[in-house]
Design an enzyme around this catalytic site. Structure first.
Site, PDB file in Angstrom:
ATOM      1  N   GLY A  38      -5.079  -5.929  -1.627  1.00  0.00           N
ATOM      2  CA  GLY A  38      -5.780  -6.372  -2.828  1.00  0.00           C
ATOM      3  C   GLY A  38      -6.604  -5.255  -3.439  1.00  0.00           C
ATOM      4  O   GLY A  38      -6.341  -4.077  -3.205  1.00  0.00           O
ATOM      5  N   GLY A  43      -2.327   2.101  -9.538  1.00  0.00           N
ATOM      6  CA  GLY A  43      -1.467   2.676  -8.493  1.00  0.00           C
ATOM      7  C   GLY A  43      -0.590   1.603  -7.848  1.00  0.00           C
ATOM      8  O   GLY A  43       0.610   1.809  -7.624  1.00  0.00           O
ATOM      9  N   HIS A  44      -1.186   0.440  -7.557  1.00  0.00           N
ATOM     10  CA  HIS A  44      -0.381  -0.655  -6.990  1.00  0.00           C
ATOM     11  C   HIS A  44       0.702  -1.088  -7.973  1.00  0.00           C
ATOM     12  O   HIS A  44       1.805  -1.471  -7.574  1.00  0.00           O
ATOM     13  CB  HIS A  44      -1.265  -1.865  -6.667  1.00  0.00           C
ATOM     14  CG  HIS A  44      -2.230  -1.633  -5.540  1.00  0.00           C
ATOM     15  ND1 HIS A  44      -3.580  -1.502  -5.744  1.00  0.00           N
ATOM     16  CD2 HIS A  44      -2.035  -1.525  -4.207  1.00  0.00           C
ATOM     17  CE1 HIS A  44      -4.188  -1.321  -4.579  1.00  0.00           C
ATOM     18  NE2 HIS A  44      -3.278  -1.326  -3.627  1.00  0.00           N
ATOM     19  N   GLN A  68      -6.752  -3.567  11.241  1.00  0.00           N
ATOM     20  CA  GLN A  68      -6.618  -2.130  11.015  1.00  0.00           C
ATOM     21  C   GLN A  68      -7.948  -1.435  10.707  1.00  0.00           C
ATOM     22  O   GLN A  68      -7.968  -0.247  10.423  1.00  0.00           O
ATOM     23  CB  GLN A  68      -5.583  -1.852   9.925  1.00  0.00           C
ATOM     24  CG  GLN A  68      -5.987  -2.252   8.510  1.00  0.00           C
ATOM     25  CD  GLN A  68      -4.799  -2.134   7.552  1.00  0.00           C
ATOM     26  OE1 GLN A  68      -3.891  -2.950   7.573  1.00  0.00           O
ATOM     27  NE2 GLN A  68      -4.809  -1.117   6.711  1.00  0.00           N
ATOM     28  N   GLU A 155       3.078   6.741  -1.204  1.00  0.00           N
ATOM     29  CA  GLU A 155       3.097   8.016  -0.463  1.00  0.00           C
ATOM     30  C   GLU A 155       1.696   8.570  -0.249  1.00  0.00           C
ATOM     31  O   GLU A 155       1.529   9.523   0.491  1.00  0.00           O
ATOM     32  CB  GLU A 155       3.940   9.047  -1.215  1.00  0.00           C
ATOM     33  CG  GLU A 155       5.416   8.880  -0.970  1.00  0.00           C
ATOM     34  CD  GLU A 155       6.254   9.929  -1.684  1.00  0.00           C
ATOM     35  OE1 GLU A 155       5.689  10.820  -2.350  1.00  0.00           O
ATOM     36  OE2 GLU A 155       7.488   9.825  -1.582  1.00  0.00           O
ATOM     37  N   LYS A 156       0.692   7.987  -0.914  1.00  0.00           N
ATOM     38  CA  LYS A 156      -0.679   8.473  -0.666  1.00  0.00           C
ATOM     39  C   LYS A 156      -1.011   8.337   0.818  1.00  0.00           C
ATOM     40  O   LYS A 156      -1.621   9.201   1.414  1.00  0.00           O
ATOM     41  CB  LYS A 156      -1.699   7.706  -1.506  1.00  0.00           C
ATOM     42  CG  LYS A 156      -3.122   8.197  -1.238  1.00  0.00           C
ATOM     43  CD  LYS A 156      -4.140   7.539  -2.136  1.00  0.00           C
ATOM     44  CE  LYS A 156      -4.357   6.098  -1.802  1.00  0.00           C
ATOM     45  NZ  LYS A 156      -4.969   5.868  -0.465  1.00  0.00           N
ATOM     46  N   ASP A 157      -0.583   7.208   1.402  1.00  0.00           N
ATOM     47  CA  ASP A 157      -0.780   7.002   2.842  1.00  0.00           C
ATOM     48  C   ASP A 157       0.478   7.521   3.547  1.00  0.00           C
ATOM     49  O   ASP A 157       1.299   6.753   4.042  1.00  0.00           O
ATOM     50  CB  ASP A 157      -1.011   5.515   3.121  1.00  0.00           C
ATOM     51  CG  ASP A 157      -2.249   5.009   2.403  1.00  0.00           C
ATOM     52  OD1 ASP A 157      -3.352   5.388   2.792  1.00  0.00           O
ATOM     53  OD2 ASP A 157      -2.094   4.261   1.411  1.00  0.00           O
ATOM     54  N   MET A 191      -5.124   7.623  -6.986  1.00  0.00           N
ATOM     55  CA  MET A 191      -5.699   6.277  -7.149  1.00  0.00           C
ATOM     56  C   MET A 191      -5.847   5.614  -5.786  1.00  0.00           C
ATOM     57  O   MET A 191      -4.966   5.704  -4.935  1.00  0.00           O
ATOM     58  CB  MET A 191      -4.789   5.429  -8.040  1.00  0.00           C
ATOM     59  CG  MET A 191      -4.828   5.881  -9.478  1.00  0.00           C
ATOM     60  SD  MET A 191      -3.833   4.782 -10.516  1.00  0.00           S
ATOM     61  CE  MET A 191      -3.945   5.650 -12.073  1.00  0.00           C
ATOM     62  N   ARG A 194     -10.531   2.498  -2.703  1.00  0.00           N
ATOM     63  CA  ARG A 194     -11.835   2.989  -2.230  1.00  0.00           C
ATOM     64  C   ARG A 194     -12.532   3.889  -3.254  1.00  0.00           C
ATOM     65  O   ARG A 194     -13.694   4.243  -3.058  1.00  0.00           O
ATOM     66  CB  ARG A 194     -11.675   3.704  -0.887  1.00  0.00           C
ATOM     67  CG  ARG A 194     -11.355   2.721   0.246  1.00  0.00           C
ATOM     68  CD  ARG A 194     -11.408   3.368   1.616  1.00  0.00           C
ATOM     69  NE  ARG A 194     -11.422   2.379   2.678  1.00  0.00           N
ATOM     70  CZ  ARG A 194     -10.371   2.062   3.445  1.00  0.00           C
ATOM     71  NH1 ARG A 194      -9.221   2.642   3.261  1.00  0.00           N
ATOM     72  NH2 ARG A 194     -10.491   1.145   4.400  1.00  0.00           N
TER      73      ARG A 194
HETATM   74  O1  PAF Z   1      -1.712   0.450   2.669  1.00  0.00           O
HETATM   75  C1  PAF Z   1      -2.290  -0.664   2.757  1.00  0.00           C
HETATM   76  O2  PAF Z   1      -2.850  -1.164   1.785  1.00  0.00           O
HETATM   77  C2  PAF Z   1      -2.307  -1.386   4.088  1.00  0.00           C
HETATM   78  O3  PAF Z   1      -2.394  -0.491   5.151  1.00  0.00           O
HETATM   79  C3  PAF Z   1      -1.093  -2.324   4.275  1.00  0.00           C
HETATM   80  C4  PAF Z   1       0.210  -1.539   4.302  1.00  0.00           C
HETATM   81  C5  PAF Z   1      -1.066  -3.338   3.148  1.00  0.00           C
HETATM   82  C6  PAF Z   1      -1.218  -3.077   5.605  1.00  0.00           C
HETATM   83  O4  PAF Z   1      -2.357  -3.850   5.642  1.00  0.00           O
END
Ligand code: PAF
Length: 287
Positions: A38, A43-44, A68, A155-157, A191, A194
């Site tokens: 959320g 970016g999303h 997490q 790809e940011k993560d 983006m 946070r």
């Molecule tokens: O990248 C994220 O926003 C989270 O790590 C994910 C993949 C939705 C898992 O909670």
């Protein structure tokens, strides 16, 4: 029964999502899952665009996954503008939102986890030792619930994306894991949900991260091959802008192992704090 919130259809249980997927499949539509926590931003929406290129029906999951977050991390402070997220999804033509409660995801007695061993050891895994176990567990659950043809991650993560690709491969999950390019603000800042934690001054300073990565890319194009020298230069530039570096590393793009000399392909991956925002970025260096 699906709820309608701010114009979007919202499922709350795995059974509702599975019924939706079956209906879409019966109508001849491929389905795509976009997992999120959320606090959606542009970016999303680029992830949704990528999903749309691969599927006729797009499902966005919204779940702030407690598993997490470490004990001292921002789980309770994490932004949760749910109605606004629903409105953004509705405006984007998202077909279904899946928004489970923590109790639906992790009912009493829950005790099973998914772990990807090597890819999660370094980089973010070094400072956040339980983080990726939480990510892989929740994403495996979401993949199993959605049974989508593809799932899209940013790809940011980068470490997360490589880890999830490995997980799906190792565990024979039929959903294809796709990466989508980093979406950036006009000044280059990646983006992120946070970014809302940044003060005005920190927001102005934070593009030093991407500027240092671009400078490193230019140095590599000009012939620099020594990883330690490049890391020192990027770190100095980010620190000079007020960043507090968690790590700056140049790694093999597949194994994520640190490189000493840049030869065939290399990726720089960075986590740097500006104020209370820990910002991630990464870039191909040999292109
Ligand atoms: O990248 C994220 O926003 C989270 O790590 C994910 C993949 C939705 C898992 O909670």
């Amino acid at each position: 029964m699906l709820e309608t919130i701010a114009g979007a259809q919202v499922a709350r249980t795995p059974a509702e999502v599975r019924a939706w997927t079956a209906t879409m499949r019966a109508a001849g539509k491929r389905t795509a899952l976009v997992p999120t926590m959320g606090a959606l931003h542009a970016g999303h929406m680029t992830l949704v665009d990528t999903a749309r290129q691969h599927a006729g029906a797009v499902l966005v999951s919204i779940f702030v996954n407690p598993m997490q977050f470490g004990p001292k991390e921002d789980f309770s402070a994490y932004p949760r503008p749910f109605e606004n997220d629903c409105a953004l999804c509705a405006a984007k033509g998202v077909d279904l939102i899946y928004a489970p409660t923590p109790a639906t995801m992790y009912p009493p007695g829950f005790q099973s986890h998914v772990e990807v061993e090597q890819l999660t050891q370094g980089l973010c895994g070094a400072a956040r030792p339980t983080h990726f176990r939480g990510v892989t567990t929740v994403v495996m659950k979401l993949l199993n619930i959605a049974l989508a043809d593809v799932a899209v991650f940013g790809e940011k993560d980068y470490q997360q994306l490589q880890t999830l690709k490995r997980m799906a491969l190792d565990l024979d999950h039929p959903t294809a894991i796709l990466g989508a390019p980093i979406a950036r603000e006009p000044d280059g800042l990646a983006m992120s949900s946070r970014n809302v934690y940044l003060s005005a001054a920190e927001r102005q300073a934070a593009p030093a991260i991407v500027q240092s990565l671009r400078a490193a890319q230019a140095r590599v194009r000009a012939g620099e091959r020594d990883a330690a020298r490049l890391v020192a230069e990027m770190s100095a530039a980010q620190s000079a802008a007020g960043g507090r570096i968690d790590y700056v590393q140049i790694v093999d793009p597949q194994t994520l192992q640190p490189l000493e000399m840049l030869e065939r392909s290399a990726r720089v991956i960075v986590a740097t704090w500006f104020g209370r925002a820990r910002l991630l970025d990464n870039m191909d260096l040999l292109i």
